[in-house]
Design an enzyme around this catalytic site. Structure first.
Site, PDB file in Angstrom:
ATOM      1  N   ARG A  29     -39.297 -18.824   1.833  1.00  0.00           N
ATOM      2  CA  ARG A  29     -39.195 -19.629   1.355  1.00  0.00           C
ATOM      3  C   ARG A  29     -40.317 -20.813   1.106  1.00  0.00           C
ATOM      4  NH1 ARG A  29     -32.595 -20.222   3.680  1.00  0.00           N
ATOM      5  NH2 ARG A  29     -31.778 -18.654   2.721  1.00  0.00           N
ATOM      6  N   GLU A  41     -38.166  -9.209   0.152  1.00  0.00           N
ATOM      7  CA  GLU A  41     -36.205  -8.641   0.142  1.00  0.00           C
ATOM      8  C   GLU A  41     -36.844  -7.040   0.686  1.00  0.00           C
ATOM      9  OE1 GLU A  41     -34.139  -9.601  -1.062  1.00  0.00           O
ATOM     10  OE2 GLU A  41     -34.523 -11.426  -1.087  1.00  0.00           O
ATOM     11  N   TYR A 124     -30.157  -4.980  -7.775  1.00  0.00           N
ATOM     12  CA  TYR A 124     -29.671  -6.941  -6.622  1.00  0.00           C
ATOM     13  C   TYR A 124     -31.819  -6.565  -6.240  1.00  0.00           C
ATOM     14  CZ  TYR A 124     -30.013  -8.750  -2.620  1.00  0.00           C
ATOM     15  OH  TYR A 124     -30.491 -10.094  -1.819  1.00  0.00           O
ATOM     16  N   CYS A 237     -16.582 -24.607   4.731  1.00  0.00           N
ATOM     17  CA  CYS A 237     -17.043 -23.675   3.687  1.00  0.00           C
ATOM     18  C   CYS A 237     -17.127 -24.754   2.332  1.00  0.00           C
ATOM     19  CB  CYS A 237     -16.209 -22.798   2.953  1.00  0.00           C
ATOM     20  SG  CYS A 237     -16.937 -22.217   1.540  1.00  0.00           S
TER      21      CYS A 237
HETATM   22  S1  SF4 Z   1     -13.165 -20.531   2.194  1.00  0.00           S
HETATM   23 FE1  SF4 Z   1     -13.612 -18.715   3.164  1.00  0.00          FE
HETATM   24  S2  SF4 Z   1     -13.241 -16.835   2.416  1.00  0.00           S
HETATM   25 FE2  SF4 Z   1     -13.605 -18.647   0.961  1.00  0.00          FE
HETATM   26  S3  SF4 Z   1     -15.928 -18.651   0.365  1.00  0.00           S
HETATM   27 FE3  SF4 Z   1     -15.352 -20.039   2.362  1.00  0.00          FE
HETATM   28  S4  SF4 Z   1     -16.041 -19.074   3.778  1.00  0.00           S
HETATM   29 FE4  SF4 Z   1     -15.289 -17.892   2.254  1.00  0.00          FE
END
Ligand code: SF4
Length: 385
Positions: A29, A41, A124, A237
């Site tokens: 990177r 890759e 890909y 997330c």
């Molecule tokens: S919320 Fe959970 S399932 Fe949805 S993208 Fe994020 S980590 Fe993945």
């Protein structure tokens, strides 16, 4: 803007912001060199990041240019790849390097179609190279990205089915196109991203200028670090507010990969013969799995673990007293669970069934490329008792 367009835009914004502060500092990177990105890759296709790092660094040191990779001897290439497995990758890499030298004057091509035409490069990998090295809005879709997209968009169909696969490629395209359109706009004025080639805190705070590259890498990174196959880290997330699987409590059931084919067990026996400080080893022929790599003489057997000794006696004409167990190596390759049982053999004569083998000293063997399993056998055979 449609609701789909709004969702895409929000996901891109959050992914880029997250990537700017959470991206791992990986050596590839720090460069935009398409050759270096390409090598990373290919190595990462079947191998984990932490394993790849020292291999990638050594490869770039030993073969710093496409021309050097094109000209390298097969023995050197295999030695540099030793331990990474799936050796077709390195042979294709050299064929592609030779094509780049003859057809593109040694310069890595920038057009997606030209990259895709190179041996060993599928849709890909071509998308990854074109986006990461050239910042083109080319989509990527691998296992990690499939997992993220099926969950975020709540896709319950099997990703291997043609229509679902096309739908996923289209979503990947929508995301990277949106990222490209955000290019130079600062992504709503507050998204920050690291600038490739400089991982300093000040560069991390720089306004993003390579958004298609970073968007694709953020998808890969989210799949590798947060949206894990098991124990997805949904609470931290960056796209959880947009994620259908999280909202509907379906995270563990996606992606729907159908029934996995059962693994097939295979059993091999190897003979380790030593005479006057030399070991009997042979090179695998062209056109077979692990072609050109070195190994101890061995054969595949049917039947159980306990029958291995008897088979060695019968096939190689050895007496029971001449055989003693050395090491058992278990590993998996694609859908095969492989057991390699190595025996030390102290026979006065070389069994005639062993053809094409050569006597080599340990220092000669260190310079040859062995399969990982046979490298372990070699280590055990040369370890002091
Ligand atoms: S919320 Fe959970 S399932 Fe949805 S993208 Fe994020 S980590 Fe993945």
């Amino acid at each position: 803007m449609t609701s789909h367009g709004r969702k895409i835009s929000i996901i891109v914004e959050h992914l880029l912001a997250w990537f700017s502060t959470n991206a791992r500092d990986l050596p590839w990177r720090r460069t935009h060199d398409p050759y270096a990105v390409w090598v990373s890759e290919i190595m990462l296709q079947q191998t984990q990041v932490k394993t790849v790092i020292p291999f990638w660094e050594r490869w770039l040191r030993e073969l710093p240019t496409i021309e050097a990779a094109a000209k390298a001897s097969p023995a050197k290439l295999h030695k540099l790849w030793e331990g990474l497995g799936y050796y077709t990758r390195v042979r294709n890499l050299q064929k592609a390097a030779q094509m780049i030298v003859t057809q593109h004057a040694g310069k890595f091509p920038e057009r997606f179609e030209d990259v895709l035409a190179l041996p060993g490069i599928g849709r890909y990998t071509a998308g990854a190279i074109c986006s990461i090295a050239f910042n083109h809005p080319t989509p990527i879709l691998d296992g990690n990205v499939i997992r993220v997209l099926t969950r975020v968009f709540g896709i319950a169909e099997n990703p291997k089915e043609k229509a679902t696969n096309q739908q996923l490629w289209q979503l990947a395209q929508d995301l990277v196109t949106e990222a490209a359109s955000a290019k130079n706009l600062g992504v709503r004025g507050h998204v920050r991203a690291l600038e490739l080639g400089d991982m300093s805190p000040s560069s991390k705070a720089a306004t993003c200028r390579r958004t298609p590259s970073h968007l694709n890498q953020s998808l890969m990174e989210l799949g590798a670090l947060v949206c894990l196959p098991r124990n997805a880290q949904c609470q931290i997330c960056p796209v959880n507010k947009s994620c259908a699987a999280f909202r509907e409590d379906r995270v563990d059931s996606l992606p729907n990969l159908g029934q996995r084919a059962a693994a097939t067990a295979r059993h091999f026996v190897a003979l380790v013969m030593e005479r006057d400080g030399h070991f009997l080893v042979r090179q695998r022929p062209a056109g077979v799995v692990n072609a050109h790599l070195w190994e101890f003489p061995n054969m595949e057997i049917n039947g159980s673990h306990t029958g291995a000794r008897k088979i060695l006696e019968a096939e190689f004409g050895l007496a029971a007293s001449e055989i003693s167990p050395l090491l058992t190596v278990k590993h998996s390759i694609t859908r095969y669970r492989i057991t390699l049982e190595a025996f030390r053999v102290q026979a006065a004569k070389t069994p005639p069934a062993i053809r094409g083998a050569l006597w080599k000293t340990p220092s000669q063997m260190h310079r040859l490329a062995f399969t990982s399993a046979h490298r372990k056998v070699f280590a055990a055979a040369t370890k002091s008792p």
